[in-house]
Design an enzyme around this catalytic site. Sequence first.
Site, short mmCIF file in Angstrom:
data_model
loop_
_atom_site.label_atom_id
_atom_site.label_comp_id
_atom_site.label_asym_id
_atom_site.label_seq_id
_atom_site.Cartn_x
_atom_site.Cartn_y
_atom_site.Cartn_z
N ASN A 73 0.86 -1.20 0.00
CA ASN A 73 0.00 0.00 0.00
C ASN A 73 0.89 1.24 0.00
OD1 ASN A 73 0.46 0.93 2.84
ND2 ASN A 73 -0.41 -1.09 3.28
N LYS A 93 9.59 -17.19 -9.22
CA LYS A 93 8.93 -16.06 -9.88
C LYS A 93 7.85 -16.58 -10.84
CE LYS A 93 9.81 -12.21 -12.96
NZ LYS A 93 10.72 -11.63 -13.92
N ILE A 111 -4.25 -7.03 14.06
CA ILE A 111 -3.37 -6.94 15.24
C ILE A 111 -4.02 -6.14 16.36
CG2 ILE A 111 -1.08 -6.23 16.03
CD1 ILE A 111 -0.21 -6.34 13.03
N LYS A 143 -14.76 1.75 14.12
CA LYS A 143 -13.50 1.02 14.41
C LYS A 143 -13.07 1.23 15.86
CE LYS A 143 -11.78 0.91 9.71
NZ LYS A 143 -10.96 1.52 8.67
O1 PMT Z 1 2.71 6.31 6.35
P1 PMT Z 1 2.20 7.62 5.76
O2 PMT Z 1 2.52 7.73 4.29
O3 PMT Z 1 2.67 8.80 6.56
O4 PMT Z 1 0.60 7.59 5.82
C1 PMT Z 1 -0.02 7.64 7.06
C2 PMT Z 1 -1.26 6.72 7.11
C3 PMT Z 1 -2.31 7.22 6.12
C4 PMT Z 1 -0.88 5.29 6.75
C5 PMT Z 1 -1.79 6.77 8.58
O5 PMT Z 1 -2.14 8.08 8.90
C6 PMT Z 1 -2.99 5.86 8.76
O6 PMT Z 1 -4.14 6.20 8.50
N1 PMT Z 1 -2.74 4.61 9.25
C7 PMT Z 1 -3.76 3.55 9.41
C8 PMT Z 1 -3.99 2.89 8.10
C9 PMT Z 1 -4.97 1.73 8.23
O7 PMT Z 1 -4.55 0.61 8.07
O8 PMT Z 1 -6.17 2.03 8.58
P2 PMT Z 1 -7.35 0.92 8.76
O9 PMT Z 1 -8.55 1.78 8.88
O10 PMT Z 1 -7.31 -0.07 7.69
O11 PMT Z 1 -7.03 0.21 10.13
C10 PMT Z 1 -7.50 0.66 11.40
C11 PMT Z 1 -6.49 0.33 12.48
O12 PMT Z 1 -6.32 -1.08 12.56
C12 PMT Z 1 -5.10 0.91 12.23
O13 PMT Z 1 -4.60 1.38 13.44
C13 PMT Z 1 -4.31 -0.28 11.72
O14 PMT Z 1 -2.92 -0.16 12.06
C14 PMT Z 1 -4.97 -1.45 12.46
N2 PMT Z 1 -4.93 -2.72 11.72
C15 PMT Z 1 -5.49 -2.84 10.49
C16 PMT Z 1 -5.48 -4.04 9.86
C17 PMT Z 1 -4.87 -5.15 10.47
N3 PMT Z 1 -4.81 -6.32 9.87
N4 PMT Z 1 -4.29 -5.00 11.67
C18 PMT Z 1 -4.33 -3.82 12.31
O15 PMT Z 1 -3.82 -3.71 13.43
#
Ligand code: PMT
Length: 423
Positions: free
Chosen positions: A228, A304, A323, A354
């Site tokens: 991503n 590959k 996580i 969330k």
């Molecule tokens: O890294 P940059 O380029 O500075 O960009 C910053 C950012 C946009 C990545 C950051 O500000 C941000 O929004 N991070 C969270 C991205 C994300 O995965 O969002 P989500 O809405 O999908 O997940 C919600 C939360 O669950 C997040 O805290 C994520 O870390 C956590 N998560 C998600 C999926 C997963 N399998 N395990 C997790 O722990």
Amino acid sequence: MKMKKGSKKRGSNFESFNPLENKTILLGVSGGIAAYKACDIASLLRRSGASVHAVLTPNAREFITPLSLTTITRNQTHCEQYGPTADWRPEHIDLAKKCDLILIAPATADIIAKLATGICDDLLTTMVLASQAKVMIAPAMNPVMLQHPATQHNLSILENRYRYDIVAPEYGEVACGDVGLGKMAAVESIIAAVAARLLAHQTLSTKRVLVTAGGTREPIDPVRFIGNRSSGKMGIAMADSAYSRGADVTLISTVDVERAYPVIVVETAQEMQEAVEAEFDSCDALVMTAAVADFRPLAVSAQKIKKTESEDIVLELTKNPDIIDLLGRVKRKDQVIIGFAAESEALLSNAASKLKRKNLDMIVGNDISVPDIGFGSDDNAVVILSAEGTRESLPRMPKRAIADHICDLLSERFQVLEKELAH
Ligand code: PMT
């Protein structure tokens, strides 16, 4: 997974720590009779080790001279917005950018109104707008002026703006002989508030903070992966900010960075999960800034994948562990978990759901459909929701400034928790 040893954590011996040493304070003085007290404020700040630079509004010069403040601060006092400068880049703009705190004492009804509305028609208000430093104001005015709905409205605007702290005025007799609320806070109270604000930077000194950064990569074959757009900038800013507040920081990141604190470099969601879970028990706060892939290829090809094998290719995906969700279920009462939510629509409702679903203390939502914020950029704009139901929006600003504010909220959260757990 690669572990990089950060250098040993700095000592945090508060007894020998002077909070104002190496601090640059811009002392703004607006035009009220309490302006004469700016000399005492400047003197105490300087003797506490701060580098103080005074800026007078045109009205303040009716009450106090630049010469007095230049002599006391031992730095040139600034007054003119359009005066001649020795350098192409005016010194006061540099000052606005580099200062640690802007203190406006006294702050008149007029300057409070200008700050609330963004008017910048003199040097001081221009510098406030050109700066991202915290602003502390010590209102001083006639009690009727203070109680006027316009002044109260302007003060409430500033109160709700994250950059501003207000040192409440006191009850007493003001210069015109009226008695009431409006006297500028005592010089000692103002200095204490300044020191507390600058000390706020050490409020995480007893805490262990675990931060994740970057985007996970889920391999398809030895060459390709599902990834991503996360650059890691937001997470690294979070870790830097917590470290600058004295926290014992560990960063778990998909991006390799040289830092004084330990950085564990991971690639996949599963590696990140393993690293976070190994550290979670001993941490006081987990800040999950990383963009973790929700899915990974079910099977990773050892070789590959050749494009000649087939016209189409079907990639079967399987769910990755969530996580933060798993840890939200087992977190202790004394632990704080902050999540981030990257949303391209319905930012508020998605972030709120969330926050609840994953049992988080706080969630920081960013709208990744807005250009120049979120993924990859140096800036972000966020809405911060808490489990207690508070909501705060931060406009576009550097990721470090956002991180600083989140660390302020984290420090406050720890204070509340400590009180709750003491009962
Ligand atoms: O890294 P940059 O380029 O500075 O960009 C910053 C950012 C946009 C990545 C950051 O500000 C941000 O929004 N991070 C969270 C991205 C994300 O995965 O969002 P989500 O809405 O999908 O997940 C919600 C939360 O669950 C997040 O805290 C994520 O870390 C956590 N998560 C998600 C999926 C997963 N399998 N395990 C997790 O722990």
